[in-house]
Design an enzyme around this catalytic site. Sequence first.
Site, short mmCIF file in Angstrom:
data_model
loop_
_atom_site.label_atom_id
_atom_site.label_comp_id
_atom_site.label_asym_id
_atom_site.label_seq_id
_atom_site.Cartn_x
_atom_site.Cartn_y
_atom_site.Cartn_z
N ARG A 1 12.02 -15.01 -6.83
CA ARG A 1 11.44 -14.53 -5.58
C ARG A 1 12.54 -14.24 -4.57
NH1 ARG A 1 9.79 -16.63 -0.63
NH2 ARG A 1 7.87 -15.73 0.23
N LYS B 1 -0.93 3.89 0.29
CA LYS B 1 -2.04 3.17 -0.36
C LYS B 1 -1.49 1.94 -1.08
CE LYS B 1 -6.30 4.09 -2.95
NZ LYS B 1 -7.24 3.80 -1.85
N ARG C 1 -0.97 11.72 -4.39
CA ARG C 1 -0.88 10.68 -3.37
C ARG C 1 -0.11 9.46 -3.90
NH1 ARG C 1 -6.31 8.46 -0.73
NH2 ARG C 1 -6.58 7.67 -2.85
N LEU D 1 -5.65 6.26 5.91
CA LEU D 1 -5.34 6.72 4.56
C LEU D 1 -5.70 8.20 4.43
CD1 LEU D 1 -4.41 5.80 1.70
CD2 LEU D 1 -6.84 5.57 1.16
N TYR E 1 -1.58 1.59 -5.36
CA TYR E 1 -2.65 1.77 -6.34
C TYR E 1 -3.41 3.05 -6.08
CZ TYR E 1 -6.40 0.50 -3.04
OH TYR E 1 -7.29 0.48 -2.00
N GLU F 1 -10.91 3.95 10.51
CA GLU F 1 -11.56 4.23 9.22
C GLU F 1 -12.35 3.00 8.80
OE1 GLU F 1 -8.45 5.03 6.37
OE2 GLU F 1 -7.22 3.42 7.15
#
Length: 287
Positions: A101, A151, A52, A207, A33, A183
């Site tokens: 799945r 991310k 990114r 990140l 995301y 972070e």
Amino acid sequence: MSRIVYVNGEYLPEEEAKISIFDRGFLMADGVYEVTSVLDGKLVDFEGHIARLARSLHELEMASPATTEELLEIHRELVRRNRIDEGMVYLQITRGNPGDRDFVYPDPHNVPSTIVLFTQSKPGLADSPLAKTGMKVITIPDIRWGRRDIKTIQLLYPSMGKMMARHKGADDAWMVEDGAVTEGTSNNAYIVVGQTIITRELSSDILHGITRAAVLRFAAEAQMEVVERPFTVEEAKAADEAFVTSATTFVMPVVEIDGTQIGDGAPGPVSTRLREIYIEESRIDAI
């Protein structure tokens, strides 16, 4: 008026938006995301976020369902339709719906990626009251997986960290590994010693923040010294200032760590000035 969202090529009222229960984002957190801030109805650091995004997709061998130009148009259209002046656009891409799945990746030629975007209106984003008082943070062990540079939508532990902070009357948590701060739960972390800004160097440990890159560039242009290295919790508590950066908080001062006051307990001159510069430049460069 109902919020308009974007799902797999369609603009829809949010109550009509649907994703399969077999989507791998839902079942496996198999997705990535980005969050792009909006100031004055324009997108901040859009190119950095899309670059990114492309890197995250590549690292996970995931196909992109849209070009950069198409993504820009979708972002702008959602901002327009939802009349966003200050806020954010959330973009999520997952490996899609294979119809069942399975731990094994589906063939991307047969199973298209799922793409979802929506907006959130946040009036006062640039004039946050918290920026005037500063944040309080706690420290928690960093027990996340080893590819924090991607991310992904695996956000359970950062969410738990924010709740740990809330339970202790703080605003956020800084994660610590081998004695050093990695972070924040949703931001990059910094301290200021004298006039020197210290923040962890880029690696798979953190990140690669888009706001981080812009702020460090602006700091260099303002003749501020920047040192990229790990720092300990003890160093942070003894620092003159501390702050975090992210797409939705910009530059946010930190005035307390684990109950210990940082500096004089108020936002310091370095973080305050960096916030001013970042917002000024973002308004100019937003598209």
